[in-house]
Design a protein around this motif. Sequence first.
Motif, PDB file in Angstrom:
ATOM      1  N   LEU A 139      11.880  68.007  11.955  1.00 41.64           N
ATOM      2  CA  LEU A 139      11.035  67.377  12.973  1.00 41.64           C
ATOM      3  C   LEU A 139      11.817  66.346  13.777  1.00 41.64           C
ATOM      4  O   LEU A 139      11.553  66.156  14.972  1.00 41.64           O
ATOM      5  CB  LEU A 139       9.816  66.734  12.314  1.00 41.64           C
ATOM      6  N   ARG A 140      12.783  65.668  13.153  1.00 49.06           N
ATOM      7  CA  ARG A 140      13.649  64.765  13.921  1.00 49.06           C
ATOM      8  C   ARG A 140      14.387  65.541  15.003  1.00 49.06           C
ATOM      9  O   ARG A 140      14.542  65.068  16.136  1.00 49.06           O
ATOM     10  CB  ARG A 140      14.671  64.088  13.006  1.00 49.06           C
TER      11      ARG A 140
ATOM     12  N   GLU B 104      13.642  59.089  16.228  1.00 46.93           N
ATOM     13  CA  GLU B 104      14.582  58.348  15.393  1.00 46.93           C
ATOM     14  C   GLU B 104      14.179  58.409  13.926  1.00 46.93           C
ATOM     15  O   GLU B 104      15.028  58.459  13.036  1.00 46.93           O
ATOM     16  CB  GLU B 104      14.647  56.893  15.857  1.00 46.93           C
ATOM     17  N   VAL B 105      12.869  58.392  13.682  1.00 49.54           N
ATOM     18  CA  VAL B 105      12.354  58.380  12.310  1.00 49.54           C
ATOM     19  C   VAL B 105      11.188  59.355  12.208  1.00 49.54           C
ATOM     20  O   VAL B 105      10.348  59.421  13.115  1.00 49.54           O
ATOM     21  CB  VAL B 105      11.887  56.963  11.903  1.00 49.54           C
ATOM     22  N   VAL B 106      11.139  60.110  11.120  1.00 56.76           N
ATOM     23  CA  VAL B 106       9.997  60.985  10.818  1.00 56.76           C
ATOM     24  C   VAL B 106       9.402  60.541   9.490  1.00 56.76           C
ATOM     25  O   VAL B 106      10.131  60.276   8.525  1.00 56.76           O
ATOM     26  CB  VAL B 106      10.416  62.464  10.755  1.00 56.76           C
TER      27      VAL B 106
ATOM     28  N   LEU C 207      22.189  64.567  13.943  1.00 53.49           N
ATOM     29  CA  LEU C 207      21.021  63.911  14.538  1.00 53.49           C
ATOM     30  C   LEU C 207      21.331  62.462  14.890  1.00 53.49           C
ATOM     31  O   LEU C 207      20.846  61.942  15.903  1.00 53.49           O
ATOM     32  CB  LEU C 207      19.836  63.980  13.570  1.00 53.49           C
ATOM     33  N   ASP C 208      22.136  61.804  14.052  1.00 50.40           N
ATOM     34  CA  ASP C 208      22.516  60.421  14.344  1.00 50.40           C
ATOM     35  C   ASP C 208      23.643  60.338  15.356  1.00 50.40           C
ATOM     36  O   ASP C 208      23.936  59.254  15.875  1.00 50.40           O
ATOM     37  CB  ASP C 208      22.933  59.709  13.052  1.00 50.40           C
TER      38      ASP C 208
ATOM     39  N   ASN D 281      25.443  56.050  19.920  1.00 51.54           N
ATOM     40  CA  ASN D 281      25.074  56.980  18.854  1.00 51.54           C
ATOM     41  C   ASN D 281      25.493  56.349  17.530  1.00 51.54           C
ATOM     42  O   ASN D 281      25.739  55.141  17.464  1.00 51.54           O
ATOM     43  CB  ASN D 281      25.697  58.362  19.070  1.00 51.54           C
ATOM     44  N   ARG D 282      25.572  57.143  16.500  1.00 48.82           N
ATOM     45  CA  ARG D 282      25.874  56.601  15.175  1.00 48.82           C
ATOM     46  C   ARG D 282      27.241  55.917  15.124  1.00 48.82           C
ATOM     47  O   ARG D 282      27.435  54.933  14.405  1.00 48.82           O
ATOM     48  CB  ARG D 282      25.821  57.749  14.148  1.00 48.82           C
ATOM     49  N   ILE D 283      28.205  56.377  15.913  1.00 44.61           N
ATOM     50  CA  ILE D 283      29.578  55.876  15.829  1.00 44.61           C
ATOM     51  C   ILE D 283      29.922  54.941  16.983  1.00 44.61           C
ATOM     52  O   ILE D 283      30.534  53.889  16.785  1.00 44.61           O
ATOM     53  CB  ILE D 283      30.580  57.051  15.797  1.00 44.61           C
ATOM     54  N   HIS D 284      29.528  55.302  18.181  1.00 48.62           N
ATOM     55  CA  HIS D 284      29.996  54.591  19.375  1.00 48.62           C
ATOM     56  C   HIS D 284      28.836  53.894  20.091  1.00 48.62           C
ATOM     57  O   HIS D 284      27.733  54.430  20.180  1.00 48.62           O
ATOM     58  CB  HIS D 284      30.665  55.569  20.348  1.00 48.62           C
TER      59      HIS D 284
END
Length: 716
Positions: free
Chosen positions: A343-344, A350-352, A475-476, A528-531
């Motif tokens: 569903l994400r 961002e959160v399910v 996803l992240d 995003n998760r890294i940058h």
Amino acid sequence: MSISLNCIFHQYIKAILLLCGAWTLVMTPALAQAADNEIHLLLTANLNGRFGISADNQDTEDPMLIMAQSLIRERKTKPTDLYVDLGNAFYPGLLSRFSYGSVMMDFLDYFDCAATLVSSQDLNIGVGNLEFLSKGKKTRLLSANVKKDGKPVFAPYFIHTIKGKKIAFIGLTSDKGFLDIAEKKILDVTVNDHEKTLADTIAQLQLQHVDYMVALSGRSYSENLALMEKFTDISLCISGGDATGELYAAKAERVDIGAGRSIVTLTNPAGYYVLSLSAGQKLSVNSLVFSEPGYSRTRDSNYVDFANRLTIWKERFSRDGEAEVVKNTVNVFVDDMRVAELLRDRFGAEVVILEKNTINPVKVSGNITYAGILKMVNNEFPLFTYKLSGSELKKVALDKENLVIAGTDGQTVQGYLIEDKRSYQICSPQSVYDSIVKRLDIEIKYTNSWKTIPDEIRADLNGEQVIALNDYGYLDNRYRILTDIFLSNFYDKSNVSRDDDMDTPPGKPGKSYEKWGLEDKIDVTVYNRIHKYVFTPYVFYIRQDDTYYQNLLRGTLLYTYNLSPTLKPYLKSRVDTVVKVVDDLRPLLFRETFGVQAEMEHVTGKMGLGFEKQTQDPNEDLLTGLETIVGVKYDLLKNLRYTMDIDTFIAFQQVDIIDPQIRAEVTNALSCGLNSFMAVSAKHKWFYVNSVDSSQQYRDSQFLLTLDLVTDFKFF
């Protein structure tokens, strides 16, 4: 002697017979009266529409047909006056869901159930569907407090005469249920306050001169006890459905509360109960006996008719459910978390958040039918998307006992610490949304997708098959865009002191003043998760006639590498100039730095090395140095926030470290929120810089009262 003994023996036997006859004459009316006063209720709860879906060997294998056989046997072999169901009869059984409760309603009607209490899981079928099912049926759907436009949707009570006694049974639905969103918004369907509803119902029944009132309740023991203490007209409370029977961490089937009144709870859903009552001056409980259902062959006409009808439903379900086949499904184990990650992906959330056991864990492989998908899913509410603030999300994330949450560990989202006042995109079924609204006691705007979890699983299996992935880290790694806008109008009183030979720094005032002005800043963040990239245009501008007291235009580009939630390497570029060219001069001051950023809940700090150079008006030498930046945010009260920002750069001219240049800016602010986007702030700004080649210094101290517009936008 023998004759004498025989006479004595015959006289003894005669006396015994006379005593037995006298005892019979005396006790027979009493026993008959006791039998006339004894009432036997046949009770079930939490049947959940547990029909099998195969018509093969259904008489011996279908749980609901075996239950029907047991109920028929019980009524034929033992005295039974009335059959009542205590709720949660219609859901989540697959065949019952497929028929929108019709097959379960037939079960209750065919086997002479007088009434069933409408409970939380029954509401999943839909109030409108339940209302339609009850038309033309002997079985009543019972609830005094489920109302539409202020009027009861179902029968609030029914009166049944048993052995000359008029007994009223009142239905009280628990507030655990979730109403369909369309029914709530369009039809104004509500679950009303049970105490007020019960008081009104009792007043109506008193006019009908009933002998006893019995509450059929889906509420907890503590609520039922309070109800019995407040409404003494209630002789007996029978609870089931949503009631677990837990009393002080243990399950209790019966609690006597004095004056012949009791609370009885059906704690075991795996069978049926027989409740024996004495209908004397009080309606008192004699016994509560549980029985497990077992196969019992029967030729009862109602059973035969219902079994034939059930077969038709099963054949229809098999035909419709098998019609849509998802081919070549990959081999994967599906559970709550895997579906939450799916569903994400599909909603970009961002959160399910799902309830535990939304999915029956199952291994999916080969070809699968839509019926197979329905079997694995226990929640068919529409999926909602909505936003929660960081503080709200943290509260919800604490409930790990009842919820399955993908996308956050309760402290971070997408690798970054959760900010209390930041909004986060959430996806969940309506049932979870409703429980969050109740828990937080706030109204939350939502978007209804009108799609369900089975719909999304089917679409995915027919398409990208994201549900089969082993790693959902991508996803992240999706980029999101966040825009923060800070617009301030303010009253500014500034006091400037400087030495005569000290040049005015770019964009800073040359003398003291008292004026109105504006201070605007926009942060555009792509991450995003890294940058993470943050571009910040900033304007600090005050003008009176042709005099510019503040004339600063600044642009900053900040890059951080998200090594961890607390430590991040960064690279920053900044340029300072003026908004309006004055005297044909446009100074340009550049600063390039790299270093490490430390981030905590209330404090963010940066320390790095770099250079600073003014390239024109006038052109000055390159300075290398150390940058230190500290930001503090702390909420003193709900709408009162203190902030402090310190920005210093200690610079040296080439290798000369004896006479450093110090450039420092310090801002302290106290902000009072008026609403979600307006605030009033009191700020103090202090600026200091000294020259490298002389002892000249510049200081600027300002006090500002501002009206602020503060808002943000997130593009998911």
